[in-house]
Each structure stands twice: as structure tokens, then as C-alpha cells.
Design a protein around this motif. Structure first.
Motif, mmCIF file in Angstrom:
data_model
loop_
_atom_site.group_PDB
_atom_site.id
_atom_site.type_symbol
_atom_site.label_atom_id
_atom_site.label_comp_id
_atom_site.label_asym_id
_atom_site.label_seq_id
_atom_site.Cartn_x
_atom_site.Cartn_y
_atom_site.Cartn_z
ATOM 1 N N GLU A 93 0.835 -1.198 0.000
ATOM 2 C CA GLU A 93 0.000 0.000 0.000
ATOM 3 C C GLU A 93 0.875 1.255 0.000
ATOM 4 N N LYS A 94 0.379 2.310 -0.614
ATOM 5 C CA LYS A 94 1.055 3.606 -0.591
ATOM 6 C C LYS A 94 0.717 4.257 0.754
ATOM 7 N N THR A 95 1.729 4.790 1.439
ATOM 8 C CA THR A 95 1.485 5.344 2.773
ATOM 9 C C THR A 95 2.072 6.741 2.920
ATOM 10 N N PRO A 96 1.436 7.553 3.766
ATOM 11 C CA PRO A 96 2.063 8.822 4.140
ATOM 12 C C PRO A 96 3.204 8.518 5.119
ATOM 13 N N ASP A 97 3.991 9.533 5.480
ATOM 14 C CA ASP A 97 5.018 9.274 6.493
ATOM 15 C C ASP A 97 4.439 9.502 7.893
ATOM 16 N N VAL A 98 5.204 9.081 8.896
ATOM 17 C CA VAL A 98 4.739 9.151 10.291
ATOM 18 C C VAL A 98 4.368 10.580 10.679
ATOM 19 N N GLU A 99 5.228 11.552 10.311
ATOM 20 C CA GLU A 99 4.970 12.937 10.707
ATOM 21 C C GLU A 99 3.681 13.484 10.104
ATOM 22 N N THR A 100 3.355 13.055 8.892
ATOM 23 C CA THR A 100 2.105 13.480 8.257
ATOM 24 C C THR A 100 0.906 12.988 9.069
ATOM 25 N N VAL A 101 0.994 11.756 9.550
ATOM 26 C CA VAL A 101 -0.095 11.199 10.367
ATOM 27 C C VAL A 101 -0.144 11.887 11.736
ATOM 28 N N ILE A 102 1.020 12.153 12.316
ATOM 29 C CA ILE A 102 1.063 12.887 13.592
ATOM 30 C C ILE A 102 0.384 14.250 13.422
ATOM 31 N N ASP A 103 0.774 14.974 12.371
ATOM 32 C CA ASP A 103 0.239 16.320 12.150
ATOM 33 C C ASP A 103 -1.245 16.310 11.789
ATOM 34 N N GLY A 104 -1.666 15.309 11.023
ATOM 35 C CA GLY A 104 -3.033 15.302 10.518
ATOM 36 C C GLY A 104 -4.044 14.586 11.381
ATOM 37 N N VAL A 105 -3.578 13.660 12.226
ATOM 38 C CA VAL A 105 -4.509 12.877 13.057
ATOM 39 C C VAL A 105 -4.254 13.112 14.551
ATOM 40 N N VAL A 106 -3.031 12.835 14.999
ATOM 41 C CA VAL A 106 -2.740 12.905 16.435
ATOM 42 C C VAL A 106 -2.824 14.336 16.965
ATOM 43 N N ALA A 107 -2.207 15.283 16.261
ATOM 44 C CA ALA A 107 -2.194 16.671 16.750
ATOM 45 C C ALA A 107 -3.602 17.243 16.912
ATOM 46 N N PRO A 108 -4.472 17.143 15.896
ATOM 47 C CA PRO A 108 -5.822 17.686 16.101
ATOM 48 C C PRO A 108 -6.610 16.926 17.175
ATOM 49 N N LEU A 109 -6.408 15.617 17.279
ATOM 50 C CA LEU A 109 -7.102 14.866 18.337
ATOM 51 C C LEU A 109 -6.668 15.364 19.712
ATOM 52 N N MET A 110 -5.336 15.513 19.907
ATOM 53 C CA MET A 110 -4.854 15.959 21.214
ATOM 54 C C MET A 110 -5.336 17.374 21.528
ATOM 55 N N TYR A 111 -5.328 18.236 20.541
ATOM 56 C CA TYR A 111 -5.797 19.604 20.769
ATOM 57 C C TYR A 111 -7.255 19.585 21.212
ATOM 58 N N ARG A 112 -8.072 18.838 20.503
ATOM 59 C CA ARG A 112 -9.498 18.780 20.844
ATOM 60 C C ARG A 112 -9.718 18.111 22.209
ATOM 61 N N ILE A 113 -8.964 17.054 22.499
ATOM 62 C CA ILE A 113 -9.096 16.372 23.794
ATOM 63 C C ILE A 113 -8.799 17.353 24.933
ATOM 64 N N LEU A 114 -7.734 18.138 24.766
ATOM 65 C CA LEU A 114 -7.308 19.027 25.846
ATOM 66 C C LEU A 114 -8.109 20.322 25.927
ATOM 67 N N PHE A 115 -8.492 20.877 24.775
ATOM 68 C CA PHE A 115 -9.053 22.221 24.794
ATOM 69 C C PHE A 115 -10.492 22.347 24.297
ATOM 70 N N ARG A 116 -10.955 21.413 23.468
ATOM 71 C CA ARG A 116 -12.309 21.515 22.914
ATOM 72 C C ARG A 116 -12.967 20.146 22.865
ATOM 73 N N PRO A 117 -13.174 19.526 24.026
ATOM 74 C CA PRO A 117 -13.667 18.145 24.031
ATOM 75 C C PRO A 117 -15.130 17.973 23.612
ATOM 76 N N ASP A 118 -15.907 19.049 23.588
ATOM 77 C CA ASP A 118 -17.318 18.899 23.230
ATOM 78 C C ASP A 118 -17.478 18.412 21.792
ATOM 79 N N GLY A 119 -18.339 17.423 21.622
ATOM 80 C CA GLY A 119 -18.634 16.918 20.285
ATOM 81 C C GLY A 119 -17.525 16.075 19.686
ATOM 82 N N LEU A 120 -16.569 15.693 20.510
ATOM 83 C CA LEU A 120 -15.460 14.873 20.033
ATOM 84 C C LEU A 120 -15.906 13.417 20.010
ATOM 85 N N ASP A 121 -15.874 12.793 18.824
ATOM 86 C CA ASP A 121 -16.341 11.408 18.736
ATOM 87 C C ASP A 121 -15.569 10.642 17.673
#
Length: 187
Positions: free
Chosen positions: A142-170
Motif C-alpha cells: 500500500e502507498k502510505t504517508p510518512d509518520v509525521e504526516t499522520v502525527i500532524d493530521g490525526v494525532v495533533a488535532p485529536l490531542m488539541y481537541r481532547i485538551l481544549f475543545r472536548p465537546d462533540g469529540l467522537d
């Protein structure tokens, strides 16, 4: 190499294990905010000076325990394709980190962390898990993005929302992030 990555042996490992266990037990019995170093030392069978010498203060000890608790216990699941693997991982990550316990561990990990090494260690845990998923996908052709792309695109926004804007997070939000990183065709 940060101090968290070095796993001590012998007496030092026994002290760490007993103190960590005491923190977890007492936190569930009396609540995290009621914890004191003497109380933890008594439960762990060590002197308060042992804890102060090793960890500096209560907040650093709680931070160390939190980093250990945030360490993933298992490898990410193999669901046969990158979109399924990454989606399942992101949903589980969100579930664990956004729980009251997960949020408390994140706060503790960051609070007793003057040099940023705990934050780095927690980030490394996520990066290691993502790397397993991406490596597996690459091996399947499979063609894959690199780890940092996934960190920036998935983990970073999840952590931001978990810590600062948890409402409606699903789970749907986590799935949208994965789709955005992989593209509509799943890369």
C-alpha cells in the motif's frame, strides 16, 4: 536518551515499581488530589526522602507514573488494510486519551515536565504505533504517508481537541481526520 526511556534494574526497578503501584492504588482509593509523598512512601515501603531523591517532588512523580500509564500495552491491530488499521488505532487513541483517566494522565505527564521530555516520550509512543501501522501497510504494497504526516493530521488535532475543545469529540471526527490524511480513496 531521556531518563524515561532507561528502564532501571535491580533495587531501583523495585523501588520504581512499588512507588508507581502505590500511586495508582492510592489515587483510586483517596483520589489523586489527596495524594502526598509521605502517604505514597508508606504504602510503597520506602522513605519519603527516597521519593524526593528519585523524583524531586510529587508532581514529577505523578508525571512519571502518567507517562508509564500512557505507554501502549499492545501493538496496533491488523485489520488488513491501511485505512482500517489507522482508523481503528485513531478511534482507540481517542477513546483512551479523552476518558477522564486519560485526560488526567495527559495533564500529569505535562505538568511535572520542565524540560519537555515527558511530552516527547508520549509523542514517541504514538509515533511508534503509527510506524508499525505504516510499515505493515508498506509491506502489503500500500502507498502510505510518512509518520509525521499522520502525527500532524490525526494525532495533533485529536490531542488539541481532547485538551481544549472536548465537546462533540467522537469516533466520526477521528475517522474524518484519517480520511483527510489518506485521501478519499484511502491513499
Amino acid at each position: 536518551m531521556s531518563r524515561q526511556m532507561v528502564r532501571p534494574g535491580g533495587r531501583s526497578a523495585r523501588v520504581q515499581a512499588s512507588v508507581h503501584a502505590a500511586v495508582r492504588e492510592l489515587a483510586s482509593e483517596v483520589g489523586r488530589d489527596a495524594l502526598t509523598v509521605p502517604m505514597i512512601a508508606q504504602r510503597a515501603g520506602v522513605t519519603p526522602s527516597t521519593i524526593y531523591r528519585r523524583w524531586g517532588d510529587l508532581q514529577e512523580l505523578l508525571s512519571d507514573v502518567a507517562v508509564e500509564r500512557l505507554r501502549p500495552e499492545t501493538a496496533p491491530g491488523d485489520h488488513g488494510a491501511l485505512p482500517a488499521d489507522l482508523t481503528a488505532w485513531a478511534e482507540q487513541f481517542l477513546d483512551e486519551m479523552s476518558s477522564p483517566t486519560g485526560r488526567a494522565y495527559i495533564r500529569d505527564a505535562l505538568l511535572g515536565d520542565p524540560d519537555g521530555s515527558n511530552a516527547g516520550q508520549c509523542s514517541a509512543y504514538a509515533a511508534e504505533q503509527i510506524d508499525v501501522i505504516l510499515t505493515r501497510a508498506t509491506e502489503r504494497g500500500e502507498k502510505t504517508p510518512d509518520v509525521e504526516t499522520v502525527i500532524d493530521g490525526v494525532v495533533a488535532p485529536l490531542m488539541y481537541r481532547i485538551l481544549f475543545r472536548p465537546d462533540g469529540l467522537d469516533a466520526a471526527y477521528a475517522r474524518r481526520l484519517v480520511t483527510a490524511v489518506l485521501g478519499p480513496t484511502g491513499r
